[in-house]
Each structure stands twice: as structure tokens, then as C-alpha cells.
Scaffold this motif. Structure first.
Motif, PDB file in Angstrom:
ATOM      1  N   VAL A  45       0.840  -1.201   0.000  1.00 45.80           N
ATOM      2  CA  VAL A  45       0.000   0.000   0.000  1.00 45.80           C
ATOM      3  C   VAL A  45       0.878   1.255   0.000  1.00 45.80           C
ATOM      4  O   VAL A  45       0.597   2.224  -0.709  1.00 45.80           O
ATOM      5  N   GLY A  46       1.970   1.241   0.760  1.00 46.57           N
ATOM      6  CA  GLY A  46       2.879   2.388   0.788  1.00 46.57           C
ATOM      7  C   GLY A  46       3.522   2.652  -0.562  1.00 46.57           C
ATOM      8  O   GLY A  46       3.629   3.802  -0.999  1.00 46.57           O
ATOM      9  N   VAL A  47       3.935   1.587  -1.243  1.00 44.66           N
ATOM     10  CA  VAL A  47       4.548   1.747  -2.562  1.00 44.66           C
ATOM     11  C   VAL A  47       3.506   2.165  -3.591  1.00 44.66           C
ATOM     12  O   VAL A  47       3.741   3.056  -4.418  1.00 44.66           O
ATOM     13  N   ALA A  48       2.329   1.555  -3.553  1.00 49.85           N
ATOM     14  CA  ALA A  48       1.289   1.853  -4.543  1.00 49.85           C
ATOM     15  C   ALA A  48       0.772   3.280  -4.420  1.00 49.85           C
ATOM     16  O   ALA A  48       0.383   3.888  -5.413  1.00 49.85           O
ATOM     17  N   THR A  49       0.778   3.824  -3.212  1.00 49.05           N
ATOM     18  CA  THR A  49       0.285   5.188  -3.022  1.00 49.05           C
ATOM     19  C   THR A  49       1.415   6.215  -3.001  1.00 49.05           C
ATOM     20  O   THR A  49       1.157   7.399  -2.782  1.00 49.05           O
ATOM     21  N   ASN A  50       2.636   5.757  -3.202  1.00 48.06           N
ATOM     22  CA  ASN A  50       3.818   6.619  -3.229  1.00 48.06           C
ATOM     23  C   ASN A  50       3.928   7.452  -1.941  1.00 48.06           C
ATOM     24  O   ASN A  50       4.144   8.662  -1.972  1.00 48.06           O
ATOM     25  N   SER A  51       3.762   6.785  -0.821  1.00 44.17           N
ATOM     26  CA  SER A  51       3.848   7.462   0.477  1.00 44.17           C
ATOM     27  C   SER A  51       4.833   6.714   1.380  1.00 44.17           C
ATOM     28  O   SER A  51       4.483   6.288   2.472  1.00 44.17           O
ATOM     29  N   LEU A  52       6.063   6.592   0.908  1.00 45.67           N
ATOM     30  CA  LEU A  52       7.053   5.819   1.648  1.00 45.67           C
ATOM     31  C   LEU A  52       7.503   6.506   2.935  1.00 45.67           C
ATOM     32  O   LEU A  52       7.811   5.836   3.914  1.00 45.67           O
ATOM     33  N   LEU A  53       7.536   7.835   2.959  1.00 49.93           N
ATOM     34  CA  LEU A  53       7.903   8.532   4.192  1.00 49.93           C
ATOM     35  C   LEU A  53       6.848   8.290   5.270  1.00 49.93           C
ATOM     36  O   LEU A  53       7.178   8.022   6.430  1.00 49.93           O
ATOM     37  N   VAL A  54       5.597   8.358   4.894  1.00 48.14           N
ATOM     38  CA  VAL A  54       4.511   8.074   5.840  1.00 48.14           C
ATOM     39  C   VAL A  54       4.600   6.620   6.305  1.00 48.14           C
ATOM     40  O   VAL A  54       4.414   6.325   7.489  1.00 48.14           O
ATOM     41  N   LEU A  55       4.910   5.734   5.382  1.00 52.39           N
ATOM     42  CA  LEU A  55       5.065   4.317   5.731  1.00 52.39           C
ATOM     43  C   LEU A  55       6.187   4.128   6.743  1.00 52.39           C
ATOM     44  O   LEU A  55       6.041   3.386   7.714  1.00 52.39           O
ATOM     45  N   LEU A  56       7.309   4.808   6.545  1.00 54.71           N
ATOM     46  CA  LEU A  56       8.435   4.702   7.468  1.00 54.71           C
ATOM     47  C   LEU A  56       8.057   5.207   8.857  1.00 54.71           C
ATOM     48  O   LEU A  56       8.404   4.587   9.867  1.00 54.71           O
ATOM     49  N   ILE A  57       7.343   6.309   8.909  1.00 53.57           N
ATOM     50  CA  ILE A  57       6.959   6.879  10.205  1.00 53.57           C
ATOM     51  C   ILE A  57       5.956   5.975  10.925  1.00 53.57           C
ATOM     52  O   ILE A  57       6.108   5.680  12.113  1.00 53.57           O
ATOM     53  N   THR A  58       4.939   5.528  10.224  1.00 54.26           N
ATOM     54  CA  THR A  58       3.891   4.736  10.878  1.00 54.26           C
ATOM     55  C   THR A  58       4.362   3.343  11.283  1.00 54.26           C
ATOM     56  O   THR A  58       3.826   2.761  12.213  1.00 54.26           O
TER      57      THR A  58
END
Length: 138
Positions: A45-58
Motif C-alpha cells: 500500500v505504501g509503494v502503490a500510493t507513493n507514500s514511503l515517508l509516511v510508511l516509514l513513520i507509521t
């Protein structure tokens, strides 16, 4: 409703349902297969939505738990002597077991399991809130 949002909602619902059966004293255990599938889904989901920084934090707490195992095994192998016994960084890995066995904050007596779980729940909520704020501001 996009497919990713629907998938994420289904995964969140499954996790909430799992938590109902995993309260103290746990009746159902997820195990490696379930946790790896869940982690892979979160990563996808993080890769598909291009939100890797949010993924790292959460997922910072999950990363700390995984890195504690990696550090423990690597250090143990690096400091192993001729009898096959090495030194340890933590009393036990992953890090939450170190806390239960008497690591920080009480050096002599460990935290009760329920207190460690409560601490990790609070940290998870904190990192999730930081991730949501980061996603909102970007």
C-alpha cells in the motif's frame, strides 16, 4: 472508493477483529505467516500510493523490533568465541522481550507483559498520528 482504499479498509478490519481475540490472555496467535503477509500488505500500500515517508513513520516501531533482532544476531555471531558462546546487546530479542526480562527502565525487575503491550500500543498510536500529520502536510 479506490481499490487500494477498499483493500486497506479490509486489512484494518481484519486487524481489529484479530485484536479482539488477542487481548490478554491471548486465544489466537498470528505467527510468522500472518505477520509477514500483513507487513507485505502494508508495504504494498505504501509503494502503490507513493507514500514511503509516511510508511516509514507509521511502521517505525515494527522496524525497531526487526532491527533489534538483526542487531542481536549479528552481534552474537561477531563476538562468538571458540566454544560458540557470544555476547548479547539485549537480554532477549525482539526488544519487547528485553523489556519484559528487566531491561530499561527497571534494571532489576522487568515490566509486566501487559505494561509492555500498553507501552507499544501507545507508541503505535503516536507514530500513526505522526504519519497521518505528515501525510496531511505533504
Amino acid at each position: 472508493c479506490t481499490d487500494i482504499a477498499l483493500f486497506s479498509a479490509c486489512m484494518a478490519g481484519a486487524c481489529i477483529g484479530f485484536l479482539a481475540h488477542n487481548s490478554h490472555k491471548a486465544q489466537v496467535f498470528m505467527g510468522d505467516t500472518g505477520s509477514l503477509a500483513l507487513g507485505g500488505s502494508i508495504g504494498m500500500v505504501g509503494v502503490a500510493t507513493n507514500s514511503l515517508l509516511v510508511l516509514l513513520i507509521t511502521t517505525f516501531l515494527f522496524a525497531i523490533e526487526s532491527l533489534s533482532v538483526l542487531a542481536q544476531v549479528s552481534y552474537f555471531k561477531h563476538t562468538r568465541n571458540s566454544t560458540g558462546v557470544g555476547r548479547r546487546i539485549f537480554k532477549m530479542a525482539p526488544f519487547h522481550h528485553h523489556l519484559e526480562l528487566g531491561g530499561w527502565p527497571a534494571p532489576r525487575s522487568g515490566l509486566q507483559e501487559t505494561r509492555v503491550v500498553s507501552l507499544f500500543y501507545a507508541l503505535s498510536v503516536l507514530f500513526s498520528a505522526l504519519g497521518v500529520l505528515c501525510a496531511y502536510w505533504s
